[in-house]
Design an enzyme around this catalytic site. Sequence first.
Site, PDB file in Angstrom:
ATOM      1  N   LYS A   1       1.009  -1.388  -0.087  1.00  0.00           N
ATOM      2  CA  LYS A   1      -0.185   0.328   0.155  1.00  0.00           C
ATOM      3  C   LYS A   1       0.842   1.413   0.234  1.00  0.00           C
ATOM      4  O   LYS A   1       0.221   2.736   0.557  1.00  0.00           O
ATOM      5  CB  LYS A   1      -1.109   0.167   1.166  1.00  0.00           C
ATOM      6  N   SER A   2       1.716   1.181  -1.028  1.00  0.00           N
ATOM      7  CA  SER A   2       3.294   2.192  -0.593  1.00  0.00           C
ATOM      8  C   SER A   2       2.938   2.469  -1.396  1.00  0.00           C
ATOM      9  O   SER A   2       3.668   4.118  -2.180  1.00  0.00           O
ATOM     10  CB  SER A   2       4.945   1.920  -0.174  1.00  0.00           C
ATOM     11  N   GLY A   3       2.326   2.580  -3.129  1.00  0.00           N
ATOM     12  CA  GLY A   3       2.519   2.922  -4.356  1.00  0.00           C
ATOM     13  C   GLY A   3       2.895   2.139  -5.636  1.00  0.00           C
ATOM     14  O   GLY A   3       3.306   1.888  -7.094  1.00  0.00           O
TER      15      GLY A   3
ATOM     16  N   THR B   1       1.401  -0.565  -7.121  1.00  0.00           N
ATOM     17  CA  THR B   1       0.601  -0.686  -8.547  1.00  0.00           C
ATOM     18  C   THR B   1       1.390   0.190  -9.566  1.00  0.00           C
ATOM     19  O   THR B   1       1.355   0.217 -10.998  1.00  0.00           O
ATOM     20  CB  THR B   1      -0.648  -0.539  -7.927  1.00  0.00           C
TER      21      THR B   1
ATOM     22  N   HIS C   1       7.839  -7.907  -1.820  1.00  0.00           N
ATOM     23  CA  HIS C   1       7.136  -7.248  -0.566  1.00  0.00           C
ATOM     24  C   HIS C   1       8.190  -7.438   0.693  1.00  0.00           C
ATOM     25  O   HIS C   1       7.942  -7.648   1.750  1.00  0.00           O
ATOM     26  CB  HIS C   1       5.559  -7.789  -0.023  1.00  0.00           C
TER      27      HIS C   1
ATOM     28  N   ARG D   1       5.756   5.492   1.548  1.00  0.00           N
ATOM     29  CA  ARG D   1       4.817   5.913   1.558  1.00  0.00           C
ATOM     30  C   ARG D   1       5.228   6.634   3.355  1.00  0.00           C
ATOM     31  O   ARG D   1       5.279   5.919   4.025  1.00  0.00           O
ATOM     32  CB  ARG D   1       3.602   5.413   0.937  1.00  0.00           C
TER      33      ARG D   1
ATOM     34  N   SER E   1      -4.971   3.625   3.665  1.00  0.00           N
ATOM     35  CA  SER E   1      -5.153   2.417   2.875  1.00  0.00           C
ATOM     36  C   SER E   1      -4.901   0.975   2.898  1.00  0.00           C
ATOM     37  O   SER E   1      -5.829   0.264   1.970  1.00  0.00           O
ATOM     38  CB  SER E   1      -4.049   3.292   1.377  1.00  0.00           C
TER      39      SER E   1
ATOM     40  N   LYS F   1      -7.853   6.334  -3.851  1.00  0.00           N
ATOM     41  CA  LYS F   1      -8.347   8.015  -3.691  1.00  0.00           C
ATOM     42  C   LYS F   1      -6.671   8.580  -4.976  1.00  0.00           C
ATOM     43  O   LYS F   1      -6.603   9.925  -5.301  1.00  0.00           O
ATOM     44  CB  LYS F   1      -8.131   8.693  -2.617  1.00  0.00           C
ATOM     45  N   GLY F   2      -5.587   7.353  -4.682  1.00  0.00           N
ATOM     46  CA  GLY F   2      -4.552   7.965  -4.578  1.00  0.00           C
ATOM     47  C   GLY F   2      -4.186   9.524  -4.529  1.00  0.00           C
ATOM     48  O   GLY F   2      -3.075  10.172  -5.462  1.00  0.00           O
TER      49      GLY F   2
HETATM   50  P1  PAP Z   1      -0.329  -2.915  -3.087  1.00  0.00           P
HETATM   51  O1  PAP Z   1       0.698  -2.584  -2.632  1.00  0.00           O
HETATM   52  O2  PAP Z   1      -1.322  -4.031  -2.798  1.00  0.00           O
HETATM   53  O3  PAP Z   1       0.161  -3.610  -4.302  1.00  0.00           O
HETATM   54  P2  PAP Z   1      -0.352   0.070  -3.616  1.00  0.00           P
HETATM   55  O4  PAP Z   1      -0.415  -0.127  -4.894  1.00  0.00           O
HETATM   56  O5  PAP Z   1       0.859  -0.125  -2.719  1.00  0.00           O
HETATM   57  O6  PAP Z   1      -0.831  -1.734  -3.065  1.00  0.00           O
HETATM   58  O7  PAP Z   1      -0.634   1.123  -3.277  1.00  0.00           O
HETATM   59  C1  PAP Z   1      -2.293   1.001  -3.493  1.00  0.00           C
HETATM   60  C2  PAP Z   1      -1.911   2.721  -2.759  1.00  0.00           C
HETATM   61  O8  PAP Z   1      -1.471   3.241  -4.139  1.00  0.00           O
HETATM   62  C3  PAP Z   1      -2.943   2.861  -3.177  1.00  0.00           C
HETATM   63  O9  PAP Z   1      -3.710   4.669  -1.828  1.00  0.00           O
HETATM   64  P3  PAP Z   1      -4.992   5.112  -1.628  1.00  0.00           P
HETATM   65  O10 PAP Z   1      -5.601   3.603  -0.958  1.00  0.00           O
HETATM   66  O11 PAP Z   1      -4.682   5.702  -0.700  1.00  0.00           O
HETATM   67  O12 PAP Z   1      -5.935   5.744  -2.394  1.00  0.00           O
HETATM   68  C4  PAP Z   1      -4.386   3.641  -4.984  1.00  0.00           C
HETATM   69  O13 PAP Z   1      -5.358   4.566  -4.505  1.00  0.00           O
HETATM   70  C5  PAP Z   1      -2.657   4.336  -4.950  1.00  0.00           C
HETATM   71  N1  PAP Z   1      -2.765   4.027  -6.389  1.00  0.00           N
HETATM   72  C6  PAP Z   1      -3.121   3.097  -7.208  1.00  0.00           C
HETATM   73  N2  PAP Z   1      -2.731   3.038  -8.378  1.00  0.00           N
HETATM   74  C7  PAP Z   1      -1.800   4.428  -8.642  1.00  0.00           C
HETATM   75  C8  PAP Z   1      -1.475   5.765  -9.583  1.00  0.00           C
HETATM   76  N3  PAP Z   1      -1.643   5.270 -10.777  1.00  0.00           N
HETATM   77  N4  PAP Z   1      -1.092   6.675  -9.396  1.00  0.00           N
HETATM   78  C9  PAP Z   1      -1.079   6.537  -7.755  1.00  0.00           C
HETATM   79  N5  PAP Z   1      -1.366   6.755  -6.710  1.00  0.00           N
HETATM   80  C10 PAP Z   1      -1.747   5.591  -6.886  1.00  0.00           C
END
Ligand code: PAP
Length: 327
Positions: free
Chosen positions: A70-72, A74, A136, A158, A166, A291-292
Site C-alpha cells: 500500500k505504498s504505491g 501498483t 514485498h 510512503r 490505505s 483515492k491516490g
Molecule cells: P499493493 O501493495 O496492494 O499493490 P499499492 O499499489 O502499493 O497496493 O497501494 C495502493 C495505493 O496506491 C492506493 O492508495 P489510496 O488507498 O490512498 O488511494 C491507490 O489509490 C494508490 N494508487 C494506485 N495506482 C496509483 C497511481 N497510478 N497513481 C497514484 N496512486 C496510485
Amino acid sequence: MALASDQQEVNEKHHELVLSLPKESGLGAVPYLHLFQGFWCPSHCIQGVENFQKHFHAKDNDVFVASFPKSGTTWLKALTFAIVNLPSFSSFEHHPLLTSNPHELVSYPEFILSRDFHDQVLSLSNMSEPRLFSTHVPFSSLPESVTKSNCKIIYICRNPFDIFVSSWEFFTKLKLVSLPALTYEEAFEKYCNGIVGFGPWWSHMLGFWKESIATPNKVLFLKYEDLKEDTEFHVKRMVEFLGCTITQREESTEMVENIIKLCRFEKMKDLEVNKSGEIDKFTEKKNFFRKGKIGDWINYLSPSMIEKLSKITEEKLSGSGLSFKMH
Ligand code: PAP
C-alpha cells in the site's frame, strides 16, 4: 513415487516450521501472520519466500520493484513496466497497460513460487529479458542472488499514516480473510506494533533506505509523495537508474510525458480493465485504485491516534535521515 514422497516430506517440514512460529492476526493476514525471519509473513507466502530464497536465480539485467504493501506498488509497477518495455512498446495507443492491470504484468516471486514451484522456476527462467518482478519481501530476506547480483531494485516508500489508511480500506475488502475481522482500533494497535503483513513497516523501509545509501546504483529509493509532487523528475531518475538509452533529448522528454500520462491515477482508475474483474480471486482490481492522494489519513485518524503514530514514526526512524511529507 520418489518425487511424491519428497514433496510430502517438504510439506511436513513446512507444516512443522509454520507451527513453531509466533502467530498473530493482523492487517494483511490470510489467515494469520507468522513471525518468520524477523518479519510478519502472511501464512500463505512463507513457503513462497523460502522457495524464492532457495530456487530463484537472479540475472544481472533483472529489475525489481520493491515496496511495503500500500505504498504505491501498483503505480511503480506501471511506470517501471512502461520504462523497461520502451523498446517493445513505444506506441502508447496500443500499450499492454491499457488492457492489463499492472499486477497482471509484473508478478511477485514470493507468491507464485508458493505453488508448483518447479514449473514456476522454469517459466521464470524462460521469461523474456529484461525480466521485471515485484516483491514485498524485506531487503534482509531477499535471496542472495538478488542482493549480490547486478540486478536493480526500485523501492517505493510512503508516509506510514497513509499506508495504514490505505491498508485498512484494502484489506477489509479482501475475499480471503477467514478470521473474525479486527476492529479499526485493534488494527491500528497492531500496526503501531509493526504487526501487519511484511511488517514492521519501519524495518522494511529502513532496510531498503540503508541499502540505497550504501549502494545507490543497486537500490533507487523513491517516496510516493515526491513522485506525486514532481513525477517527471523522478521518472527521469528511474530512466537514468535503469540505464535506459533514449537517444534524442526531445524524444526522451516526450516519451517520459507519455509514460506519466499512461500511468496517471485517474487514467488507470478509469480503464475498463481496472474497473472490473479480480486479481487471483483475491481482490477486485478496482480496489487497487482508491483515492491516490497524500494526506487522506486526516479523515481517518483521531487526535490520539495521530499523536501515537507520530511518536512511533519519530522514534523508529530517528537518526536515519528518512522523513515524509504528510500533506
Ligand atoms: P499493493 O501493495 O496492494 O499493490 P499499492 O499499489 O502499493 O497496493 O497501494 C495502493 C495505493 O496506491 C492506493 O492508495 P489510496 O488507498 O490512498 O488511494 C491507490 O489509490 C494508490 N494508487 C494506485 N495506482 C496509483 C497511481 N497510478 N497513481 C497514484 N496512486 C496510485
